[in-house]
Structure formats: structure tokens, C-alpha cells
Design an enzyme around this catalytic site. Structure first.
Site, PDB file in Angstrom:
ATOM      1  N   GLY A  12     -48.048   8.595  15.405  1.00 59.13           N
ATOM      2  CA  GLY A  12     -46.806   8.812  15.756  1.00 59.13           C
ATOM      3  C   GLY A  12     -45.916   7.904  14.985  1.00 59.13           C
ATOM      4  N   MET A  90     -51.050  18.404  15.911  1.00 65.76           N
ATOM      5  CA  MET A  90     -52.149  19.166  14.743  1.00 65.76           C
ATOM      6  C   MET A  90     -52.368  20.800  15.603  1.00 65.76           C
ATOM      7  SD  MET A  90     -52.209  17.076  12.518  1.00 65.76           S
ATOM      8  CE  MET A  90     -53.419  17.540  11.958  1.00 65.76           C
ATOM      9  N   ASN A 107     -40.200  20.562  13.006  1.00 62.71           N
ATOM     10  CA  ASN A 107     -41.277  19.622  12.340  1.00 62.71           C
ATOM     11  C   ASN A 107     -41.251  19.110  11.399  1.00 62.71           C
ATOM     12  OD1 ASN A 107     -44.176  19.179  12.310  1.00 62.71           O
ATOM     13  ND2 ASN A 107     -44.405  21.098  10.665  1.00 62.71           N
ATOM     14  N   HIS A 109     -42.974  18.108   7.520  1.00 61.23           N
ATOM     15  CA  HIS A 109     -44.290  18.444   6.771  1.00 61.23           C
ATOM     16  C   HIS A 109     -44.053  17.449   5.448  1.00 61.23           C
ATOM     17  CE1 HIS A 109     -47.728  20.779   5.222  1.00 61.23           C
ATOM     18  NE2 HIS A 109     -46.808  20.695   3.875  1.00 61.23           N
ATOM     19  N   ASP A 141     -41.039  28.304  13.537  1.00 58.81           N
ATOM     20  CA  ASP A 141     -41.296  29.728  14.160  1.00 58.81           C
ATOM     21  C   ASP A 141     -42.947  29.649  14.463  1.00 58.81           C
ATOM     22  OD1 ASP A 141     -42.277  30.107  11.824  1.00 58.81           O
ATOM     23  OD2 ASP A 141     -40.992  31.096  11.105  1.00 58.81           O
ATOM     24  N   ASP A 145     -45.844  26.361   9.092  1.00 60.59           N
ATOM     25  CA  ASP A 145     -44.841  25.744   8.291  1.00 60.59           C
ATOM     26  C   ASP A 145     -43.821  26.457   7.376  1.00 60.59           C
ATOM     27  OD1 ASP A 145     -46.090  23.216   8.779  1.00 60.59           O
ATOM     28  OD2 ASP A 145     -47.524  23.647   7.235  1.00 60.59           O
ATOM     29  N   GLU A 174     -40.177  10.426   4.905  1.00 63.51           N
ATOM     30  CA  GLU A 174     -40.230  11.226   6.410  1.00 63.51           C
ATOM     31  C   GLU A 174     -39.387  10.410   7.349  1.00 63.51           C
ATOM     32  OE1 GLU A 174     -44.159  12.464   7.784  1.00 63.51           O
ATOM     33  OE2 GLU A 174     -44.883  12.515   5.495  1.00 63.51           O
TER      34      GLU A 174
END
Ligand code: GRF
Length: 217
Positions: A12, A90, A107, A109, A141, A145, A174
Site C-alpha cells: 500500500g 493483484m 491503475n 503499473h 478496462d 494493463d 510511482e
């Protein structure tokens, strides 16, 4: 104020970066709920420390993946969530959730999509031998990814990198670009046209890529 729901399965740290951006007033939003599919996710500790509602939904209690995601969608809706953030979640999200939040799920990645999707994006980049990798925030979607790219950061791969050192370098970016993407969304500055996400500029400064200095920090 934008109402966010977060889905996480583990550590997290990206969830934490969004909490921090809100607390530092860099992001006008509120986190209404954390949903985990793992009762020992460290993300739960973070939610407790910041008084964020958190629930564990056990995938094993559902006959199908679609039923699990229907339950997730119902919980998010009951909290009035407007944007769903996947933060180290996940699982590939399924139709019942995507349909409920079209272009409202993000998301992050750990690679420059469309390169190296799926698990272990950092190791895939190392094994391939690329000199530059990075991270990508994208809309979600039903693919893995595959949704429209929102922001990317380019991160150099150093000759002596291991999976751990590269992952750590990418992770620090990130934590910069995920809150930034959420901020752009909260300001109504993301315009989706097919696969392309245009960022409405403010003060003439485009902000769709973050370029780090090409040296070891
Ligand atoms: C990050 O590397 C993210 O890119 C990937 O999963 C990892 C989650 O890390 N999707 P954390 O749980 O946010 O610390």
C-alpha cells in the site's frame, strides 16, 4: 470534493502517497473506503492510522469472479465513490466493476506500457535489457494493463541494477505520478478520446510525462 475508493492487496505505498497528497493539500479529495482482498495487507494498517474506513472482501466466499466484483462495486457505490484507485491490487478487474465505473478506475503499473504488462514489470524490463523503463498510470478496462495511458515517468535502468534496486527507483516515481494523475482527474483536466487521454493544460505547462535526471540519486 472528489470521493475516492482504493483497492489494494499488499504493502500500500501508493495508497500512502495518495493519503499524503491529500493531507499535504496537494490533492482535494477524500478517501471514502479501502477494500482489500487480503486480510493481512499492510494497506489496512495505513487505513487505520489515518482513520479511513476499510473492509476485507474474501474472494473465496463468491462462486464466481464476477460476483466478487459485483460486491466490490456495490460497496464502492454505497460509499458514494466517484474514482476507484487500484493500488497494488493483484486481480484483473471484471465487467461488473468496470461497467459501474466507466473511465473512473485508475491503475499504476511499474513499466512503460504497452511494454512489460502483467506481473513483475521491473524484472521483465531488466531481462529484456532496456535502458529506460518507468511507470504508467492508466485507466482500467477489462484487459491486463491495457486501458488508456494517463501519465508516464521515464526511469533509467542502471548497468548494475537488480530487480530490487530498479523497483525502488521506479517506485519513487510511482509515488509522484499517481497522486498527480488523481489531481488532474479531480480538476476535470483528463479528456478521454478513444485510447488517448488529453490533459488540459494550465498555464501552458503540459504535464503528461515526468523526466527524471539521468543520474543515480
Ligand atoms: C507497485 O509497484 C505498482 O506499480 C504495482 O504494484 C505495486 C504496488 O506497491 N501495481 P504498493 O502496494 O503500492 O506499495
Amino acid at each position: 470534493m472528489l470521493k475516492i475508493g482504493v483497492l489494494a492487496s499488499g504493502r500500500g505505498s501508493n495508497f500512502q502517497a495518495i493519503i499524503d497528497a491529500i493531507e499535504n493539500k496537494n490533492l482535494k479529495a477524500s478517501i471514502e473506503i479501502l477494500i482489500t482482498d487480503n486480510p493481512s495487507a499492510f494497506a489496512i494498517e495505513r487505513a487505520k492510522r489515518h482513520n479511513i474506513k476499510h473492509i476485507f472482501i474474501n474472494p473465496k466466499e463468491f462462486a464466481t469472479k464476477d460476483e466478487f466484483f459485483k460486491k466490490v462495486a456495490d460497496e464502492l457505490k454505497s460509499c458514494g465513490v466517484e474514482l476507484v484507485i487500484l493500488a497494488g491490487f493483484m486481480r484483473i478487474v471484471r465487467k461488473p466493476l468496470v461497467d459501474e465505473f466507466p473511465n473512473r478506475i485508475m491503475n499504476i503499473h511499474p513499466a512503460l506500457l504497452p511494454s512489460f504488462p502483467g506481473l513483475h514489470g521491473q524484472k521483465q524490463a531488466l531481462d529484456y535489457g532496456v535502458k529506460i523503463s518507468g511507470c504508467t498510470v492508466h485507466f482500467v478496462d477489462e484487459g491486463m494493463d491495457t486501458g488508456p495511458v494517463i501519465i508516464q515517468a521515464a526511469v533509467p535502468v542502471m548497468p548494475d541494477d537488480t530487480e530490487d534496486t530498479l523497483s525502488e527507483r521506479i517506485l519513487s516515481f510511482e509515488h509522484r505520478i499517481y497522486p498527480e494523475a488523481v489531481r488532474l482527474f479531480s480538476e476535470g483536466r483528463l479528456v478521454i478520446n478513444g485510447r488517448t487521454v488529453k490533459i488540459k493544460e494550465q498555464h501552458g505547462v503540459p504535464s503528461n510525462i515526468v523526466n527524471p535526471p539521468f543520474r543515480q540519486e
